[in-house]
Enzyme design. Sequence first.
Site, PDB file in Angstrom:
ATOM      1  CG  ASN A  81      -1.462   1.343   1.535  1.00  0.00           C
ATOM      2  OD1 ASN A  81      -2.416   1.720   1.127  1.00  0.00           O
ATOM      3  ND2 ASN A  81      -0.834   2.096   2.345  1.00  0.00           N
ATOM      4  CE1 TYR A 146       0.063   7.594  -6.718  1.00  0.00           C
ATOM      5  CE2 TYR A 146      -1.623   7.956  -8.287  1.00  0.00           C
ATOM      6  CZ  TYR A 146      -1.180   7.514  -7.174  1.00  0.00           C
ATOM      7  OH  TYR A 146      -2.083   7.159  -6.133  1.00  0.00           O
TER       8      TYR A 146
HETATM    9  P1  NDP Z   1      -1.074   8.583   2.824  1.00  0.00           P
HETATM   10  O1  NDP Z   1      -0.162   9.559   2.235  1.00  0.00           O
HETATM   11  O2  NDP Z   1      -2.240   8.981   3.518  1.00  0.00           O
HETATM   12  O3  NDP Z   1       0.039   7.411   3.457  1.00  0.00           O
HETATM   13  C1  NDP Z   1       0.982   6.877   2.763  1.00  0.00           C
HETATM   14  C2  NDP Z   1       1.586   5.914   3.714  1.00  0.00           C
HETATM   15  O4  NDP Z   1       2.509   5.274   3.074  1.00  0.00           O
HETATM   16  C3  NDP Z   1       2.177   6.391   5.179  1.00  0.00           C
HETATM   17  O5  NDP Z   1       1.884   5.065   5.967  1.00  0.00           O
HETATM   18  C4  NDP Z   1       3.682   6.416   4.786  1.00  0.00           C
HETATM   19  O6  NDP Z   1       4.290   6.254   5.978  1.00  0.00           O
HETATM   20  C5  NDP Z   1       3.802   5.292   3.683  1.00  0.00           C
HETATM   21  N1  NDP Z   1       4.972   5.647   2.970  1.00  0.00           N
HETATM   22  C6  NDP Z   1       5.200   6.448   1.809  1.00  0.00           C
HETATM   23  N2  NDP Z   1       6.434   6.415   1.502  1.00  0.00           N
HETATM   24  C7  NDP Z   1       6.996   5.207   1.814  1.00  0.00           C
HETATM   25  C8  NDP Z   1       8.375   4.464   2.091  1.00  0.00           C
HETATM   26  N3  NDP Z   1       9.144   5.234   1.159  1.00  0.00           N
HETATM   27  N4  NDP Z   1       8.758   3.706   2.703  1.00  0.00           N
HETATM   28  C9  NDP Z   1       7.819   3.336   3.666  1.00  0.00           C
HETATM   29  N5  NDP Z   1       6.259   3.637   3.699  1.00  0.00           N
HETATM   30  C10 NDP Z   1       6.152   4.867   3.040  1.00  0.00           C
HETATM   31  O7  NDP Z   1      -1.577   7.889   1.313  1.00  0.00           O
HETATM   32  P2  NDP Z   1      -2.936   6.950   1.112  1.00  0.00           P
HETATM   33  O8  NDP Z   1      -3.392   6.166   2.167  1.00  0.00           O
HETATM   34  O9  NDP Z   1      -3.772   8.208   0.566  1.00  0.00           O
HETATM   35  O10 NDP Z   1      -2.583   6.210  -0.288  1.00  0.00           O
HETATM   36  C11 NDP Z   1      -2.175   4.769   0.242  1.00  0.00           C
HETATM   37  C12 NDP Z   1      -1.981   3.981  -1.011  1.00  0.00           C
HETATM   38  O11 NDP Z   1      -3.304   4.112  -1.943  1.00  0.00           O
HETATM   39  C13 NDP Z   1      -0.977   4.664  -2.123  1.00  0.00           C
HETATM   40  O12 NDP Z   1      -0.341   3.783  -2.711  1.00  0.00           O
HETATM   41  C14 NDP Z   1      -1.828   5.673  -2.933  1.00  0.00           C
HETATM   42  O13 NDP Z   1      -0.963   5.677  -4.185  1.00  0.00           O
HETATM   43  C15 NDP Z   1      -2.800   4.736  -3.205  1.00  0.00           C
HETATM   44  N6  NDP Z   1      -3.990   5.657  -3.614  1.00  0.00           N
HETATM   45  C16 NDP Z   1      -4.500   6.496  -2.996  1.00  0.00           C
HETATM   46  C17 NDP Z   1      -5.647   7.280  -3.348  1.00  0.00           C
HETATM   47  C18 NDP Z   1      -6.232   8.548  -2.629  1.00  0.00           C
HETATM   48  O14 NDP Z   1      -7.146   9.162  -3.274  1.00  0.00           O
HETATM   49  N7  NDP Z   1      -5.890   8.832  -1.342  1.00  0.00           N
HETATM   50  C19 NDP Z   1      -6.359   7.001  -4.869  1.00  0.00           C
HETATM   51  C20 NDP Z   1      -5.638   6.033  -5.502  1.00  0.00           C
HETATM   52  C21 NDP Z   1      -4.540   5.255  -4.788  1.00  0.00           C
HETATM   53  P3  NDP Z   1       4.989   7.514   7.122  1.00  0.00           P
HETATM   54  O15 NDP Z   1       3.550   7.607   7.734  1.00  0.00           O
HETATM   55  O16 NDP Z   1       5.939   6.961   7.764  1.00  0.00           O
HETATM   56  O17 NDP Z   1       5.197   8.843   6.052  1.00  0.00           O
END
Ligand code: NDP
Length: 238
Positions: A81, A146
């Site tokens: 995720n 992306y």
């Molecule tokens: P958030 O930005 O709310 O959360 C992202 C999460 O990913 C956090 O827990 C963050 O950790 C972690 N993360 C980011 N980079 C890294 C890294 N390099 N190593 C380890 N952990 C990492 O994102 P969303 O919940 O919105 O998105 C989750 C997934 O859903 C993503 O893949 C996104 O592309 C996808 N998505 C989201 C949409 C949306 O509208 N929100 C739509 C379509 C897809 P930390 O808290 O430590 O920074």
Amino acid sequence: MKNAVITGGTRGIGLACARKFAENGYNVTVIYKSSDDAANRLKSEYGISAVKCDVSDPNKVKEAFRHIREYSGSTDILVNNAGISYFGLLSDMTDAEWKNLIDTNLSSCFYTCREVIPGMVSAKSGRIINIGSVWGKLGASCEAAYSAAKAGISGLTMALSKELGPSGITVNCVLPGVIETDMNSNLSEDALKELAENTPLMRLGTPDDVAETVLFLASEKASFITGELIGVGGGFPF
Ligand code: NDP
């Protein structure tokens, strides 16, 4: 008790998945990059383990899974995720920004899958659930990298499902629409309102909307579903 590993489990969709899996009797470990406070809260409030690891770094992913195997054994369910977004013209993007986007969103899925597949193959069972995006299917202006990374995740899902099906492992991909998380916090209230109005179900998605589908795909009820790209977007974009 089944072991579930969820990357990016400290915020947004990953956090909703982590809580839901824990509430439904899974032994959950989340991987995160920097949210130490959120990780500590997950431990104290839900008994969820958290491992700090940048998923874009293959050596750190190896180390993280070595640690996870030591304290909880092999992974039964992997939820890929963790992700980041980048908004801007492709022609303005630097090599480093491109690499970071692709490594964090797409290569990370390769690094984590490589760690869990041998154990799943030995067990002749396992679930891999990748979080893609509707943009991986349709493409979005100013989100070319992306969209490319997410299309890669869709391809990886379909190919791996064929490779791992004979070993009793399912691989599916969830494609969220617009979900209310930090990832969209740069959008203005008006922009979010417009997105909601352009969604046939007339609202934005919640992290729980996505987590319910992920939980279903991990369950026995989904045992004959593999290689699928499943939209959770309220009909967006239409
Ligand atoms: P958030 O930005 O709310 O959360 C992202 C999460 O990913 C956090 O827990 C963050 O950790 C972690 N993360 C980011 N980079 C890294 C890294 N390099 N190593 C380890 N952990 C990492 O994102 P969303 O919940 O919105 O998105 C989750 C997934 O859903 C993503 O893949 C996104 O592309 C996808 N998505 C989201 C949409 C949306 O509208 N929100 C739509 C379509 C897809 P930390 O808290 O430590 O920074």
